[in-house]
Motif scaffolding. Structure first.
Motif, short mmCIF file in Angstrom:
data_model
loop_
_atom_site.label_atom_id
_atom_site.label_comp_id
_atom_site.label_asym_id
_atom_site.label_seq_id
_atom_site.Cartn_x
_atom_site.Cartn_y
_atom_site.Cartn_z
N MET A 177 0.87 -1.18 0.00
CA MET A 177 0.00 0.00 0.00
C MET A 177 0.90 1.22 0.00
O MET A 177 1.58 1.51 0.98
CB MET A 177 -0.93 -0.04 1.22
N LYS A 178 0.90 1.95 -1.10
CA LYS A 178 1.93 2.93 -1.38
C LYS A 178 1.65 4.28 -0.74
O LYS A 178 0.55 4.55 -0.23
CB LYS A 178 2.06 3.10 -2.90
N ALA A 179 2.68 5.13 -0.76
CA ALA A 179 2.54 6.51 -0.30
C ALA A 179 1.35 7.16 -0.99
O ALA A 179 1.11 6.94 -2.19
CB ALA A 179 3.82 7.28 -0.58
N GLY A 180 0.61 7.96 -0.24
CA GLY A 180 -0.62 8.56 -0.75
C GLY A 180 -1.85 7.80 -0.34
O GLY A 180 -2.98 8.30 -0.46
N SER A 181 -1.67 6.55 0.13
CA SER A 181 -2.80 5.76 0.62
C SER A 181 -3.38 6.39 1.88
O SER A 181 -2.67 7.08 2.63
CB SER A 181 -2.34 4.33 0.95
N ALA B 187 3.62 13.21 7.55
CA ALA B 187 5.06 13.40 7.36
C ALA B 187 5.65 12.30 6.49
O ALA B 187 6.68 12.50 5.84
CB ALA B 187 5.77 13.44 8.71
N GLN B 188 4.97 11.14 6.47
CA GLN B 188 5.43 10.02 5.65
C GLN B 188 4.60 9.86 4.38
O GLN B 188 4.65 8.83 3.72
CB GLN B 188 5.43 8.74 6.49
N THR B 189 3.82 10.89 4.07
CA THR B 189 3.03 10.96 2.84
C THR B 189 1.94 9.89 2.77
O THR B 189 1.69 9.28 1.73
CB THR B 189 3.93 10.89 1.58
N TYR B 190 1.26 9.68 3.90
CA TYR B 190 0.06 8.86 3.94
C TYR B 190 -1.10 9.71 4.44
O TYR B 190 -0.91 10.57 5.31
CB TYR B 190 0.25 7.63 4.84
N ARG B 191 -2.26 9.48 3.87
CA ARG B 191 -3.44 10.27 4.25
C ARG B 191 -4.07 9.72 5.52
O ARG B 191 -4.07 8.51 5.74
CB ARG B 191 -4.44 10.28 3.10
N ALA B 192 -4.63 10.61 6.31
CA ALA B 192 -5.18 10.24 7.61
C ALA B 192 -6.69 10.06 7.56
O ALA B 192 -7.42 10.93 7.09
CB ALA B 192 -4.82 11.30 8.65
N GLY B 193 -7.13 8.91 8.05
CA GLY B 193 -8.55 8.63 8.22
C GLY B 193 -8.81 8.18 9.64
O GLY B 193 -7.89 7.85 10.38
N PHE B 194 -10.08 8.15 10.02
CA PHE B 194 -10.45 7.82 11.39
C PHE B 194 -11.75 7.05 11.39
O PHE B 194 -12.73 7.46 10.75
CB PHE B 194 -10.61 9.11 12.21
N TYR B 195 -11.77 5.91 12.10
CA TYR B 195 -13.00 5.15 12.30
C TYR B 195 -13.46 5.33 13.74
O TYR B 195 -12.68 5.14 14.68
CB TYR B 195 -12.78 3.65 12.04
N GLY B 196 -14.74 5.69 13.91
CA GLY B 196 -15.28 5.84 15.26
C GLY B 196 -16.79 5.86 15.24
O GLY B 196 -17.43 5.77 14.18
#
Length: 275
Positions: free
Chosen positions: A148-152, A185-194
């Motif tokens: 799963m690459k950067a940008g995921s 900072a590591q070029t991954y997008r942030a999501g949240f499950y709640g």
């Protein structure tokens, strides 16, 4: 989600106790710290998705690719991940992606200090920032190892807790912000499950939006396949492909001769970049 951390009975109890009741859009705009980096184009999926505790076999995934579901959530890591993942390998990711599946990476990180029950990893006010950073680095390492690459996008899983407990909620938000900053900072997008009654509500209603995830996957088990009609917060929040909705749980389904118990999701948000 399936029985990956808490039993279904305990999850309902915890929820009640907590107060139950491919473009860059607003989710990207919310992630202002991305600006200095050349980001890969966001990969977005809109349609039916499912999540289940253990990633199904490749044969089952091929049988289930009938046109109804187009995306599957998979638990890439976290000390609180409840199920073993014998099928979840880089080869599996390549193969199911080639079939046409989109994948939604979930990371079951540290859980709130005021949460009922025991977990292998709980955060505290003093450890929230450091744990957020170390868990985010681990989530990227795990996702990257799977192809799963950067940008995921990686979705941080936070189970129900009492958000009226200010000290507890502040510690959770510190952890989430640290996790999000480190992902970016590591070029991954942030999501949240709640949950709409607790953990997701804490993110959506926080006065200070700094470093909060730009994509929100909300658990509201109302059996409505939608990311808009039952959206409980402001209509301008998490717009333009930034929402997922877990709308049904424990759905036992047979497709192509394979029976799997899944949770159903309405999805309009980023997924993993594979292939």
């Amino acid at each position: 989600m399936s029985s990956h951390r808490l039993s279904r009975k305990r999850r309902y109890f915890a929820w009640a106790t907590a107060g139950a009741a491919v473009v860059a859009g607003a989710g990207i705009a919310a992630q202002a710290s991305m600006a200095a980096t050349a980001w890969p184009a966001q990969r977005t999926y809109t349609g039916h998705a499912f999540d289940t505790c253990t990633a199904p076999s490749l044969t089952a995934m091929k049988a289930w690719h009938t046109g109804f579901y187009g995306a599957a959530a998979v638990y890439v890591g976290g000390r609180n991940r409840g199920c073993s993942q014998p099928n979840l390998t880089a080869s599996w990711v390549r193969s199911v992606s080639a079939v046409g599946w989109k994948l939604i990476p979930i990371y079951v990180g540290a859980q709130p200090p005021c949460q009922t029950g025991s977990n292998p990893e709980k955060l505290t006010a003093s450890t929230a920032a450091s744990l957020g950073a170390s868990d985010a680095k681990d989530s990227v390492a795990k996702a990257s190892a799977l192809g799963m690459k950067a940008g995921s996008a990686i979705y941080l899983d936070m189970e129900p807790y009492d958000i009226t407990n200010k000290a507890c909620n502040d510690a959770v938000l510190t952890y989430v912000r640290s996790f999000t900053r480190t992902l970016r900072a590591q070029t991954y997008r942030a999501g949240f499950y709640g949950f709409t009654s607790s953990s997701a509500k804490a993110i959506a209603t926080a006065t200070d939006k700094t470093d909060l995830p730009g994509n929100l996957w909300y658990a509201l088990w109302d059996k409505q396949y939608t990311t808009t009609a039952d959206w409980p917060w402001g209509s301008t929040q998490f717009t333009n492909h930034s929402r997922g909705h877990q709308y049904m749980v424990n759905s036992k389904e047979t497709r192509g001769g394979y029976t799997i118990t899944v949770d159903r999701d309405a999805w309009d948000a980023p997924v993993a970049i594979t292939g």
